[in-house]
Design an enzyme around this catalytic site. Structure first.
Site, PDB file in Angstrom:
ATOM      1  N   GLY A 197       0.830  -1.206   0.000  1.00 31.11           N
ATOM      2  CA  GLY A 197       0.000   0.000   0.000  1.00 31.11           C
ATOM      3  C   GLY A 197       0.856   1.244   0.000  1.00 31.11           C
ATOM      4  O   GLY A 197       2.054   1.176  -0.270  1.00 31.11           O
ATOM      5  N   ASN A 198       0.245   2.377   0.268  1.00 34.80           N
ATOM      6  CA  ASN A 198       1.005   3.620   0.392  1.00 34.80           C
ATOM      7  C   ASN A 198       0.324   4.521   1.409  1.00 34.80           C
ATOM      8  O   ASN A 198      -0.716   4.187   1.960  1.00 34.80           O
ATOM      9  CB  ASN A 198       1.167   4.301  -0.977  1.00 34.80           C
ATOM     10  CG  ASN A 198      -0.167   4.643  -1.592  1.00 34.80           C
ATOM     11  OD1 ASN A 198      -0.900   5.485  -1.071  1.00 34.80           O
ATOM     12  ND2 ASN A 198      -0.519   3.975  -2.690  1.00 34.80           N
ATOM     13  N   ARG A 199       0.930   5.689   1.660  1.00 34.98           N
ATOM     14  CA  ARG A 199       0.502   6.517   2.787  1.00 34.98           C
ATOM     15  C   ARG A 199      -0.597   7.518   2.452  1.00 34.98           C
ATOM     16  O   ARG A 199      -0.861   8.425   3.224  1.00 34.98           O
ATOM     17  CB  ARG A 199       1.702   7.292   3.338  1.00 34.98           C
ATOM     18  CG  ARG A 199       2.793   6.407   3.874  1.00 34.98           C
ATOM     19  CD  ARG A 199       3.929   7.261   4.436  1.00 34.98           C
ATOM     20  NE  ARG A 199       5.168   6.526   4.524  1.00 34.98           N
ATOM     21  CZ  ARG A 199       5.459   5.685   5.506  1.00 34.98           C
ATOM     22  NH1 ARG A 199       4.610   5.470   6.463  1.00 34.98           N
ATOM     23  NH2 ARG A 199       6.611   5.044   5.503  1.00 34.98           N
TER      24      ARG A 199
END
Ligand code: CTP
Length: 411
Positions: free
Chosen positions: A214-216
């Protein structure tokens, strides 16, 4: 006609070298047909004489909450008369006091009593603007949503040094006042009858049943665009990756997990010939890669190292850009990058061309992810870039929607 015509502007000046520019702001407001009520803090009067402001505005300068010659409460009276309050310049100290809701002088008390929009144009040394305390105050003001900041911009400051902290130019401040007045009167319903698809948040790419890549991304930018588009009259489909945000009122929300799911949802919302939407704003941080073979069972930590083969995800925006034949739907992308402004702009320009979109909003990861504010530049398909400007995600959403409305011929 200017939105300032016939309006009353309370112009509060605080103590920074940029205070002299408040005189120009007053002059431009008056030229646009407004009445200006000047207020000055004690320290502002060390930088500009009250006589200058009184001369330009034709009004006595209010400086003292305790003026015995004034009958009634001065801050209440000024706030009641003002359609908009604008603080030019706003010092670091003033931002701190606004964030705390202090009312210990005429300017802060008047702001606390405001009945209309309040704008502040910060001006300070870049180290003061970058200080964690100021950052926290700016975030707090953005979260409260009652005081909108105009600028600051990058440039030379009073000390001769360069950086983020130079006050926005008077003409830009006056434009922001006009925008706030227009939004306040609800005249910016410029997207009535338009269908806008917005994507937001990250995507999660399964590695096994319990883990993902995923990412932030928080999704706040996309959600702000969706909320502001509805406020401006559009029908909005918001396609959201996994985020912890409440659905804004009046929106059709489709929740997805992975890039593949997001692509299906976007394709469905846009329709076979892309005819179901007038605009697509891809604010989602789509994962570029997914696990080539997601495991059906939980991966065990058998070995000392684990290699996961990744496969490239489809580029959702580029695929839509390639399918578009005319000028509709308007296509908007984001370019979240690391690096200095020049590099961020260069990447954004390349993305406009590669994805065949109308414009891209360029921003730097450290100024965007998880923040209520962002600093962005617009890069359009003509290749021209509007300079970087800081704002809350709502302000930026409105700028994006303004550009879309203009391209749709209604703005
Ligand atoms: N985007 C998309 N599909 C992808 C990746 C990105 O639609 N698989 C969209 C994003 O929503 C954003 C824009 O494309 O609007 C730019 O995304 P970004 O990941 O920054 O660009 P990339 O083309 O993936 O370039 P990079 O190599 O820098 O990651």
């Amino acid at each position: 006609m200017s939105a300032l015509a016939g309006k009353t502007v309370a112009l509060a000046v605080t103590g920074s070298i940029a205070a002299y520019k408040a005189v120009e702001v007053a002059r431009l407001c008056i030229k646009a047909g407004a009445k200006v009520l000047p207020l000055m803090t004690a320290s502002a009067q060390r930088f500009v004489g009250p006589l200058t402001l009184a001369g330009i505005t034709g009004e006595a300068v209010a400086t003292d909450m305790w003026d015995p010659s004034f009958s009634g409460e001065m801050h209440v009276s000024i706030a009641a008369r003002a359609d908009v309050i604008v603080i030019v310049p706003a010092t670091a100290d003033l931002l701190a006091r606004l964030a705390q809701g202090r009312a210990d002088d005429l300017v802060t008390a008047t702001v606390l009593c405001a009945r209309g929009p309040v704008l502040a144009a910060p001006a300070m040394h870049p180290r003061m603007w970058g200080h964690p305390a100021t950052r926290k105050n700016v975030e707090e003001l953005a979260a409260q949503g009652r005081v909108k900041l105009v600028g600051p911009v990058e440039g030379v400051v009073a000390s001769g040094e360069s950086g983020m902290g130079r006050m926005a130019e008077p003409a830009v401040i006056v434009e922001a006042i006009e925008g706030a007045l227009r939004a306040g009167t609800g005249t910016s319903r410029d997207l009535v009858g338009r269908r806008i698809v917005v994507t937001a948040g990250p995507t999660h790419e399964a590695i096994d049943p319990v883990r993902y890549l995923g990412n932030r991304s928080s999704g706040r930018m996309g959600f702000a665009i969706a909320a502001r588009a509805v406020a401006r009259g559009a029908s909005v489909t918001l396609i959201a990756g996994p985020v912890g945000l409440a659905t804004p009122d009046g929106i059709t929300r489709v929740d997805v997990e992975s890039a593949a799911e997001m692509q299906r949802a976007v394709d469905e919302a846009m329709g076979r010939d892309l005819g179901n939407a007038d605009a697509l704003v891809m604010a989602a941080a789509v994962a570029d890669f997914r696990a080539a073979h997601a495991s059906d069972t939980k991966i065990k930590k058998d070995g000392e190292a684990l290699a996961i083969a990744l496969a490239k995800n489809p580029d959702i925006l580029a695929a839509i850009g390639a399918r578009r034949t005319g000028k509709r739907p308007v296509l908007v992308g984001f370019a979240l990058e690391t690096g200095d402004d020049a590099l961020v702009l260069a990447y954004a320009k390349a993305k406009v061309a590669a994805k065949k979109v109308d414009f891209v909003i360029a921003n730097a990861a450290h100024e965007s992810l998880g923040h209520a504010t962002n600093r962005v530049a617009f890069v359009s398909s003509g290749g021209e870039a509007m300079p970087f400007a800081t704002g809350t995600k709502e302000d930026i959403a409105d700028r994006i929607l303004g550009e879309i409305a203009e391209r749709l011929g209604t703005g």
